[in-house]
Design a protein around this motif. Structure first.
Motif, PDB file in Angstrom:
ATOM      1  N   ASP A   1       0.839  -1.197   0.000  1.00 11.30           N
ATOM      2  CA  ASP A   1       0.000   0.000   0.000  1.00 11.30           C
ATOM      3  C   ASP A   1       0.876   1.250   0.000  1.00 11.30           C
ATOM      4  O   ASP A   1       0.609   2.208  -0.731  1.00 11.30           O
ATOM      5  CB  ASP A   1      -0.921  -0.009   1.219  1.00 11.30           C
ATOM      6  CG  ASP A   1      -2.019   1.035   1.133  1.00 11.30           C
ATOM      7  OD1 ASP A   1      -2.368   1.467   0.005  1.00 11.30           O
ATOM      8  OD2 ASP A   1      -2.541   1.420   2.190  1.00 11.30           O
ATOM      9  N   LEU A   2       1.931   1.233   0.782  1.00 15.49           N
ATOM     10  CA  LEU A   2       2.847   2.371   0.837  1.00 15.49           C
ATOM     11  C   LEU A   2       3.483   2.627  -0.526  1.00 15.49           C
ATOM     12  O   LEU A   2       3.524   3.762  -0.998  1.00 15.49           O
ATOM     13  CB  LEU A   2       3.916   2.127   1.898  1.00 15.49           C
ATOM     14  CG  LEU A   2       4.942   3.234   2.098  1.00 15.49           C
ATOM     15  CD1 LEU A   2       4.278   4.557   2.424  1.00 15.49           C
ATOM     16  CD2 LEU A   2       5.923   2.833   3.180  1.00 15.49           C
TER      17      LEU A   2
ATOM     18  N   ARG B   1       3.799   6.310  -5.302  1.00 18.36           N
ATOM     19  CA  ARG B   1       3.788   6.607  -6.746  1.00 18.36           C
ATOM     20  C   ARG B   1       2.987   7.871  -7.035  1.00 18.36           C
ATOM     21  O   ARG B   1       3.207   8.536  -8.035  1.00 18.36           O
ATOM     22  CB  ARG B   1       3.266   5.415  -7.535  1.00 18.36           C
ATOM     23  CG  ARG B   1       4.278   4.293  -7.664  1.00 18.36           C
ATOM     24  CD  ARG B   1       3.873   3.252  -8.687  1.00 18.36           C
ATOM     25  NE  ARG B   1       2.771   2.420  -8.258  1.00 18.36           N
ATOM     26  CZ  ARG B   1       2.868   1.323  -7.485  1.00 18.36           C
ATOM     27  NH1 ARG B   1       4.045   0.942  -7.056  1.00 18.36           N
ATOM     28  NH2 ARG B   1       1.806   0.625  -7.152  1.00 18.36           N
ATOM     29  N   GLU B   2       2.053   8.215  -6.148  1.00 18.06           N
ATOM     30  CA  GLU B   2       1.264   9.440  -6.289  1.00 18.06           C
ATOM     31  C   GLU B   2       2.040  10.671  -5.813  1.00 18.06           C
ATOM     32  O   GLU B   2       1.578  11.793  -5.985  1.00 18.06           O
ATOM     33  CB  GLU B   2      -0.016   9.336  -5.460  1.00 18.06           C
ATOM     34  CG  GLU B   2      -0.908   8.171  -5.812  1.00 18.06           C
ATOM     35  CD  GLU B   2      -2.012   7.966  -4.783  1.00 18.06           C
ATOM     36  OE1 GLU B   2      -2.062   8.711  -3.770  1.00 18.06           O
ATOM     37  OE2 GLU B   2      -2.820   7.053  -4.988  1.00 18.06           O
TER      38      GLU B   2
ATOM     39  N   ARG C   1      10.271   7.235   6.755  1.00 20.90           N
ATOM     40  CA  ARG C   1       9.997   8.669   6.694  1.00 20.90           C
ATOM     41  C   ARG C   1       9.880   9.110   5.238  1.00 20.90           C
ATOM     42  O   ARG C   1      10.488   8.523   4.353  1.00 20.90           O
ATOM     43  CB  ARG C   1      11.114   9.448   7.377  1.00 20.90           C
ATOM     44  CG  ARG C   1      11.158   9.198   8.876  1.00 20.90           C
ATOM     45  CD  ARG C   1      12.216  10.060   9.532  1.00 20.90           C
ATOM     46  NE  ARG C   1      12.044  10.030  10.956  1.00 20.90           N
ATOM     47  CZ  ARG C   1      12.799   9.322  11.791  1.00 20.90           C
ATOM     48  NH1 ARG C   1      13.778   8.590  11.326  1.00 20.90           N
ATOM     49  NH2 ARG C   1      12.568   9.362  13.080  1.00 20.90           N
ATOM     50  N   LEU C   2       9.119  10.177   5.022  1.00 20.42           N
ATOM     51  CA  LEU C   2       9.046  10.832   3.719  1.00 20.42           C
ATOM     52  C   LEU C   2       9.742  12.175   3.838  1.00 20.42           C
ATOM     53  O   LEU C   2       9.518  12.905   4.814  1.00 20.42           O
ATOM     54  CB  LEU C   2       7.594  11.074   3.304  1.00 20.42           C
ATOM     55  CG  LEU C   2       6.734   9.867   3.023  1.00 20.42           C
ATOM     56  CD1 LEU C   2       5.314  10.322   2.647  1.00 20.42           C
ATOM     57  CD2 LEU C   2       7.324   9.035   1.917  1.00 20.42           C
TER      58      LEU C   2
ATOM     59  N   LEU D   1       5.206   5.273   8.694  1.00 17.04           N
ATOM     60  CA  LEU D   1       4.348   5.997   7.760  1.00 17.04           C
ATOM     61  C   LEU D   1       2.908   5.497   7.812  1.00 17.04           C
ATOM     62  O   LEU D   1       2.654   4.302   7.766  1.00 17.04           O
ATOM     63  CB  LEU D   1       4.906   5.872   6.345  1.00 17.04           C
ATOM     64  CG  LEU D   1       6.252   6.572   6.164  1.00 17.04           C
ATOM     65  CD1 LEU D   1       6.921   6.145   4.871  1.00 17.04           C
ATOM     66  CD2 LEU D   1       6.081   8.077   6.217  1.00 17.04           C
ATOM     67  N   THR D   2       2.000   6.469   7.888  1.00 21.54           N
ATOM     68  CA  THR D   2       0.572   6.180   7.926  1.00 21.54           C
ATOM     69  C   THR D   2      -0.136   7.055   6.896  1.00 21.54           C
ATOM     70  O   THR D   2       0.491   7.894   6.240  1.00 21.54           O
ATOM     71  CB  THR D   2      -0.020   6.481   9.326  1.00 21.54           C
ATOM     72  OG1 THR D   2       0.001   7.903   9.534  1.00 21.54           O
ATOM     73  CG2 THR D   2       0.743   5.754  10.429  1.00 21.54           C
TER      74      THR D   2
END
Length: 93
Positions: A7-8, A13-14, A24-25, A77-78
Motif C-alpha cells: 500500500d505504501l 507513486r502518487e 519517513r518521507l 508511515l501512515t
C-alpha cells in the motif's frame, strides 16, 4: 495504523516529489529567496495545525526547506503522512 509495504509503494507513486528514507518521507524545496521560503514554512505550519499532524521542518541555505513526515506514535508511515504530503504538494504550485 502503519501502511503495509504494498500500500505504501502504491501511495508513494502518487507523490513522486517525495523521497522515502526508511520509515519517513522527505522533500526539499528551493525558493527564490528567504522570504518565500519562510512564507512556505508558515503555510505548511497552518496545514499541519489543521491536520494535527506536524512534520519536521528545516529552513536552510536561506532559500531551502526540507520537510520530513512520519507518524511518531505509530513508528512509521501512515495515511496521515500521505494525506499531509498531498496537501503540501497542493500549496507548492
Amino acid at each position: 495504523m502503519l501502511l503495509d509495504e504494498s500500500d505504501l509503494e502504491a501511495r508513494l507513486r502518487e507523490l513522486p516529489a517525495w523521497q522515502r528514507q526508511d520509515q519517513r518521507l522527505t522533500r526539499t524545496l528551493t525558493f527564490r529567496n528567504f522570504a518565500d521560503a519562510l512564507d512556505f514554512v508558515n503555510r505548511v505550519g497552518k496545514l499541519a495545525e489543521e491536520a494535527d499532524h506536524h512534520p519536521d521542518i528545516l529552513l536552510h541555505n536561506w532559500n531551502q526547506v526540507t520537510l520530513t513526515l512520519w507518524t511518531h506514535d505509530a513508528g512509521g508511515l501512515t495515511m496521515l503522512d500521505v494525506s499531509l504530503a498531498h496537501k503540501i504538494n497542493a500549496i507548492t504550485g
